[in-house]
Motif scaffolding. Structure first.
Motif, PDB file in Angstrom:
ATOM      1  N   PHE A 208       0.835  -1.203   0.000  1.00 43.36           N
ATOM      2  CA  PHE A 208       0.000   0.000   0.000  1.00 43.36           C
ATOM      3  C   PHE A 208       0.867   1.248   0.000  1.00 43.36           C
ATOM      4  O   PHE A 208       0.614   2.205  -0.741  1.00 43.36           O
ATOM      5  N   ALA A 209       1.910   1.249   0.817  1.00 45.01           N
ATOM      6  CA  ALA A 209       2.783   2.422   0.918  1.00 45.01           C
ATOM      7  C   ALA A 209       3.497   2.703  -0.395  1.00 45.01           C
ATOM      8  O   ALA A 209       3.646   3.866  -0.795  1.00 45.01           O
ATOM      9  N   ILE A 210       3.934   1.658  -1.084  1.00 47.37           N
ATOM     10  CA  ILE A 210       4.625   1.846  -2.368  1.00 47.37           C
ATOM     11  C   ILE A 210       3.677   2.452  -3.394  1.00 47.37           C
ATOM     12  O   ILE A 210       4.012   3.417  -4.096  1.00 47.37           O
ATOM     13  N   GLY A 211       2.475   1.906  -3.487  1.00 41.67           N
ATOM     14  CA  GLY A 211       1.497   2.451  -4.430  1.00 41.67           C
ATOM     15  C   GLY A 211       1.110   3.872  -4.093  1.00 41.67           C
ATOM     16  O   GLY A 211       0.932   4.721  -4.975  1.00 41.67           O
ATOM     17  N   LEU A 212       0.992   4.158  -2.803  1.00 36.99           N
ATOM     18  CA  LEU A 212       0.646   5.510  -2.362  1.00 36.99           C
ATOM     19  C   LEU A 212       1.731   6.501  -2.749  1.00 36.99           C
ATOM     20  O   LEU A 212       1.443   7.609  -3.227  1.00 36.99           O
ATOM     21  N   LEU A 214       3.829   6.219  -5.231  1.00 33.04           N
ATOM     22  CA  LEU A 214       3.758   6.399  -6.688  1.00 33.04           C
ATOM     23  C   LEU A 214       2.693   7.434  -7.051  1.00 33.04           C
ATOM     24  O   LEU A 214       2.904   8.304  -7.907  1.00 33.04           O
ATOM     25  N   LEU A 215       1.543   7.332  -6.404  1.00 37.12           N
ATOM     26  CA  LEU A 215       0.448   8.262  -6.677  1.00 37.12           C
ATOM     27  C   LEU A 215       0.800   9.677  -6.246  1.00 37.12           C
ATOM     28  O   LEU A 215       0.586  10.648  -6.990  1.00 37.12           O
ATOM     29  N   LEU A 216       1.361   9.817  -5.064  1.00 29.57           N
ATOM     30  CA  LEU A 216       1.745  11.146  -4.573  1.00 29.57           C
ATOM     31  C   LEU A 216       2.840  11.773  -5.435  1.00 29.57           C
ATOM     32  O   LEU A 216       2.828  12.981  -5.700  1.00 29.57           O
ATOM     33  N   ASP A 217       3.785  10.955  -5.900  1.00 33.24           N
ATOM     34  CA  ASP A 217       4.838  11.463  -6.792  1.00 33.24           C
ATOM     35  C   ASP A 217       4.222  11.993  -8.090  1.00 33.24           C
ATOM     36  O   ASP A 217       4.641  13.042  -8.605  1.00 33.24           O
ATOM     37  N   GLY A 218       3.224  11.261  -8.605  1.00 36.65           N
ATOM     38  CA  GLY A 218       2.565  11.700  -9.834  1.00 36.65           C
ATOM     39  C   GLY A 218       1.837  13.017  -9.647  1.00 36.65           C
ATOM     40  O   GLY A 218       1.894  13.909 -10.508  1.00 36.65           O
ATOM     41  N   ILE A 219       1.152  13.163  -8.519  1.00 37.37           N
ATOM     42  CA  ILE A 219       0.445  14.413  -8.225  1.00 37.37           C
ATOM     43  C   ILE A 219       1.434  15.560  -8.115  1.00 37.37           C
ATOM     44  O   ILE A 219       1.213  16.664  -8.632  1.00 37.37           O
ATOM     45  N   GLU A 220       2.552  15.306  -7.457  1.00 39.48           N
ATOM     46  CA  GLU A 220       3.570  16.336  -7.269  1.00 39.48           C
ATOM     47  C   GLU A 220       4.114  16.821  -8.614  1.00 39.48           C
ATOM     48  O   GLU A 220       4.350  18.023  -8.811  1.00 39.48           O
ATOM     49  N   ARG A 221       4.290  15.912  -9.539  1.00 36.46           N
ATOM     50  CA  ARG A 221       4.822  16.284 -10.856  1.00 36.46           C
ATOM     51  C   ARG A 221       3.789  17.024 -11.699  1.00 36.46           C
ATOM     52  O   ARG A 221       4.115  17.924 -12.468  1.00 36.46           O
ATOM     53  N   LEU A 222       2.529  16.617 -11.596  1.00 34.78           N
ATOM     54  CA  LEU A 222       1.492  17.203 -12.435  1.00 34.78           C
ATOM     55  C   LEU A 222       0.994  18.544 -11.921  1.00 34.78           C
ATOM     56  O   LEU A 222       0.512  19.374 -12.691  1.00 34.78           O
TER      57      LEU A 222
END
Length: 245
Positions: A208-212, A214-222
């Motif tokens: 769960f932490a790894i997927g989370l 990944l999602l937060l990194d994507g939000i940060e970039r976008l």
């Protein structure tokens, strides 16, 4: 002189006791096993006694869900929105792992309680005060909740709870194949998954932490591409705190 036994004292009901008992009963028997009759039996009262504290089962569920929201860490405002939202998501998953019946109930209440309302307000406040525009805050909130609730649903339905149990289940799956040679030829990547999990296991918290992340990194970039004029001013004209992102 033979001592006389005192009659057992009747439980003194209040709404908090009714709700906490309902949560405990649902944890044990699932939401399907929770009825006003089973709850009254658990409390040692007649069913009609419950209706002095909750009007019906829907109001009971409203209060139960509010208890679950009260267990989840609320994010605080400030520039470090990522850490705050990460802690909140981890805390939510942990609460749903404790109360598996609550998956699917958290966002369905039409009369949310105070803990529910405070939590939703805090999440939006965390994002808006970090400089998210209204729409990007909605995008982010939706994506994080979809991932968190979806993972909790998957975790509830998988036939194992611990990494050790996942390895056992994986090995049993491998053992059920009629021919190891045929399976290896037709499903090589699936066999790899089963073989690896049989030795390393599958850790829900770690995955769960790894997927989370990944999602937060994507939000940060976008997020820089999502900036709109309404990001500059929040509700009531209060300027949000600036973010380092």
């Amino acid at each position: 002189m033979t001592p006389q036994h005192e009659a057992p004292r009747r439980v003194r009901l209040n709404k908090g006791l009714v709700l906490r008992t309902a949560v405990s009963l649902a944890d044990q028997a699932g939401i399907e096993g929770l009825t006003m009759r089973t709850l009254s039996h658990e409390l040692g009262v007649v069913p009609m006694a419950l209706y002095k504290h909750v009007a019906n089962k829907e109001e009971l569920l409203d209060g139960m869900v509010d208890i679950i929201f009260s267990e989840v860490e609320m994010p605080t405002g400030g520039p470090d929105w990522r850490s705050a939202m990460r802690r909140r998501a981890v805390s939510m998953r942990e609460a749903l792992a404790r109360h598996r019946w609550a998956v699917g109930q958290m966002e369905s209440r039409m009369r949310p309680g105070p803990a529910n309302l405070r939590h939703h307000n805090a999440v939006m406040g965390c994002l808006r005060q970090a400089g998210f525009s209204f729409r990007t805050a909605i995008h982010t909130y939706t994506a994080l909740d979809s991932y968190t609730y979806g993972y909790a649903l998957q975790e509830r339905t998988l036939p194992f709870d611990t990494p050790e149990e996942s390895g056992t289940v994986a090995q049993q799956t491998l053992d059920r194949q009629p021919s190891a040679e045929v399976a290896a030829a037709e499903y090589p990547f699936l066999i790899e998954v089963v073989t690896e999990l049989a030795t390393t296991g599958y850790d829900h918290a770690a995955e769960f932490a790894i997927g989370l992340d990944l999602l937060l990194d994507g939000i940060e970039r976008l997020r820089p591409e999502w900036i709109t004029p309404d990001a500059a001013v929040g509700p009531t004209g209060i300027e949000p705190m600036t973010s380092t992102v």
